[in-house]
Write an enzyme that holds these catalytic residues in place. Structure first.
Site, PDB file in Angstrom:
ATOM      1  N   TYR A 151       0.835  -1.205   0.000  1.00 55.23           N
ATOM      2  CA  TYR A 151       0.000   0.000   0.000  1.00 55.23           C
ATOM      3  C   TYR A 151       0.869   1.253   0.000  1.00 55.23           C
ATOM      4  O   TYR A 151       0.694   2.158  -0.832  1.00 55.23           O
ATOM      5  CB  TYR A 151      -0.926  -0.012   1.211  1.00 55.23           C
ATOM      6  CG  TYR A 151      -1.845   1.181   1.288  1.00 55.23           C
ATOM      7  CD1 TYR A 151      -2.958   1.274   0.460  1.00 55.23           C
ATOM      8  CD2 TYR A 151      -1.610   2.214   2.184  1.00 55.23           C
ATOM      9  CE1 TYR A 151      -3.814   2.359   0.524  1.00 55.23           C
ATOM     10  CE2 TYR A 151      -2.451   3.313   2.249  1.00 55.23           C
ATOM     11  CZ  TYR A 151      -3.552   3.381   1.423  1.00 55.23           C
ATOM     12  OH  TYR A 151      -4.384   4.470   1.487  1.00 55.23           O
ATOM     13  N   TYR A 420      17.765  34.442   2.408  1.00 57.91           N
ATOM     14  CA  TYR A 420      16.339  34.361   2.077  1.00 57.91           C
ATOM     15  C   TYR A 420      15.854  32.914   2.165  1.00 57.91           C
ATOM     16  O   TYR A 420      14.828  32.628   2.789  1.00 57.91           O
ATOM     17  CB  TYR A 420      16.086  34.919   0.680  1.00 57.91           C
ATOM     18  CG  TYR A 420      14.628  34.922   0.290  1.00 57.91           C
ATOM     19  CD1 TYR A 420      13.781  35.921   0.756  1.00 57.91           C
ATOM     20  CD2 TYR A 420      14.095  33.927  -0.521  1.00 57.91           C
ATOM     21  CE1 TYR A 420      12.432  35.931   0.408  1.00 57.91           C
ATOM     22  CE2 TYR A 420      12.755  33.931  -0.870  1.00 57.91           C
ATOM     23  CZ  TYR A 420      11.933  34.931  -0.400  1.00 57.91           C
ATOM     24  OH  TYR A 420      10.600  34.933  -0.728  1.00 57.91           O
TER      25      TYR A 420
END
Length: 530
Positions: A151, A420
């Site tokens: 899964y 940044y």
């Protein structure tokens, strides 16, 4: 039948999530082609939506059935605008040693190969502009756990497929995104509990929000991602997990509860008044677009910015009663004072959008000044933290939303934008930590990560020669810069009750930037096909 209404294919349409996705899309005026393996219940469920919607029996493990059904849908409706790959075989929870290869391959066949084949067959019928694909992946494809081998592997494959398809189909302006749900209150999960494979009381203690999702909380995200409001979102994976992925320490994420939480069973009551929304960096660009969107929907705004003249002009142009404060959020005392003033006027704040931020010097590291780096952090990170801290006094013990502005630069390095990028990576981690802390109180914290957006700031960078916009466009799979309104639409959705189970997520609105890993130009087919 050649209709102008949009047509959506929904697989697994008979299941708990699939049924509600069909209802949500039908409410958004889609015509639904519902697919599932069993026909009787499917026919009944589709007929309840209206006679214009149709049921199609299809086993996604059978390529010939997929091909036949897509031809039937195309012949009936004339086009396909949205594919929602929802059908899946759930986890068996069997030990590896007890799992046969056939079982393992069956999960991969239905959960990954079936959706791939469906998309492949449907593509000739999807319009060049405006079509979308939404894949229902799973948190299990992101976070590993024992006994979920096939899964989880299939869902990780689905996430990878989402990104690669987003890049391939972007030149056709077909957007591809995925949702990664956590635990959802469905029959599949109930069967796991009934069989003794899952204890939902323990599961709730592991989720910071303290409850499972309701199916409609997944359906609302599907509808948004398929809509025009998500036009700049592609290649994104949106976790809808109640904050699960943000909690990683020993112990419980939420206190134990004796009964099933009511919010797991029913939608919370409407607020009954206009929301109070605080927006920093509101005077121009993205902040202004966010303010205009929230104001247009009837929210009451408190606008914060350092630039008083454009701030006042914005407040005067907005319909409704709004307030504005000129404030430098890098100054802790100013932040404290302004939130003290706000609380005198409003006892509660419902939404905080931390949008204020600055770019940096675009210089080699040895030429960057310490003062400039410190100023950037004082605004982008420290100022945002102070705003959150002060805002919490008006959000305690109630449902509130904090949206922090991240960036595509958070984890993809842009040399020499060291400060940044670091500030945006820090703000995303701050959001995740706050989610783990505040979700039990009913507060959601999210990071909204724009790509390159055509703002006044970006125009200044282009005019000064610090960025090459043409090169940037070629690096974006959708081939264009986003608009401030694209970010505003995402911010409004994330702050809304329709996003009520999205908590701690970083949502990228970047035209596919973060999904692209090839050499060459992302917006050119020649970069993909050799």
């Amino acid at each position: 039948m050649n209709t102008q209404r949009k047509v959506a294919i929904v697989t697994g349409a008979n299941g708990g999530i699939g049924r509600v996705i069909c209802q949500s899309l039908a409410s958004a005026h889609y015509l639904i082609a519902g697919l599932d393996r069993e026909g009787i219940d499917l026919e009944r469920n589709m007929s309840q939506l209206g006679t214009e919607h149709r049921a199609y029996v299809c086993d996604l493990a059978d390529d010939q059935q997929i091909q036949r059904v897509v031809k039937e849908i195309a012949a009936h409706y004339g086009h396909i605008d949205l594919i929602v790959n929802n059908a899946a075989i759930g986890p068996t929870m069997s030990a590896t040693i007890d799992t046969s290869l056939d079982e393992f391959k069956q999960a991969m066949s239905v959960n990954w190969m079936g959706p791939l084949q469906l998309i492949r067959q449907a593509l000739p019928w999807m319009p060049i502009h405006g079509a979308a694909i939404v894949n229902i992946a799973s948190l299990a494809g992101v976070v590993s756990n024992p006994k979920r081998n096939a899964y989880s592997a299939s869902k990780a494959a689905m996430i990878s497929l989402t990104r690669s398809l987003a890049c391939e189909l972007a030149h056709k302006q077909i957007r591809v995104n995925a949702i990664a749900p956590g635990y959802v209150r469905t029959n599949m999960v109930a069967e796991l509990e009934t069989s003794g494979k899952v204890d939902l009381h323990l599961v709730r203690q592991r989720i910071p929000m303290g409850r499972l999702a309701r199916p409609e909380e997944i359906a609302h995200v599907v509808t948004f991602l398929g809509s025009e409001q998500a036009r700049y979102i592609t290649g994104s994976i949106v976790p809808v997990d109640g904050g699960w992925a943000c909690f990683n320490q020993a112990g419980n994420a939420h206190p134990a509860q004796q009964d099933i939480p009511q919010s797991e069973l029913n939608v919370d009551s409407p607020l009954g008044r206009s929301r109070v929304v605080v927006i920093t960096g509101a005077a121009q660009g993205i902040g202004r677009a966010i303010a205009e969107k929230f104001a247009a929907q009837g929210d009451r705004l408190i606008l914060l910015d350092l630039n008083q003249e454009p701030l006042e002009k914005l407040r005067e142009t907005l319909a409704g009663e709004h307030l504005s404060f000129c404030v430098d959020i890098s100054d802790e005392q100013q932040v404290k004072q302004v939130f003290h003033s706000i609380q005198k006027l409003y006892s509660e704040i419902d939404v905080l959008v931390n949008n204020a931020g600055i770019a940096e010097q675009f210089l080699p590291l040895e030429q960057q000044s310490v003062e400039a780096i410190e100023k950037l952090f004082d605004i982008n990170l420290n100022g945002a933290f102070c705003c959150i801290r002060e805002c919490l006094n008006a959000m305690q013990h109630k449902a509130g939303v904090v949206i922090n502005m991240g960036s595509i630069n958070s984890h993809l390095a842009f040399s020499p934008r060291h400060a940044y990028g670091a500030s945006k990576a820090a703000i995303e981690m701050l959001s995740r930590c706050l989610t783990a802390e505040l979700a039990p109180q009913g507060i959601r914290v999210l990071t909204l990560c724009p790509g390159y957006i055509q703002t006044p700031g970006v125009v200044q960078l282009e005019q000064s020669g610090r960025i090459n916009v043409e090169n940037i466009r070629r690096r974006i799979p959708l081939g264009r810069l986003g608009q401030p309104e694209d970010i505003a639409e995402a911010a409004y959705f994330l702050a809304s009750p329709q996003a009520s189970y999205i908590n701690g997520a970083a949502v990228y609105v970047d035209g596919g930037w973060t999904a692209f890993g090839n050499a060459g130009d992302a917006s050119s087919p020649s970069a993909i096909y050799n």
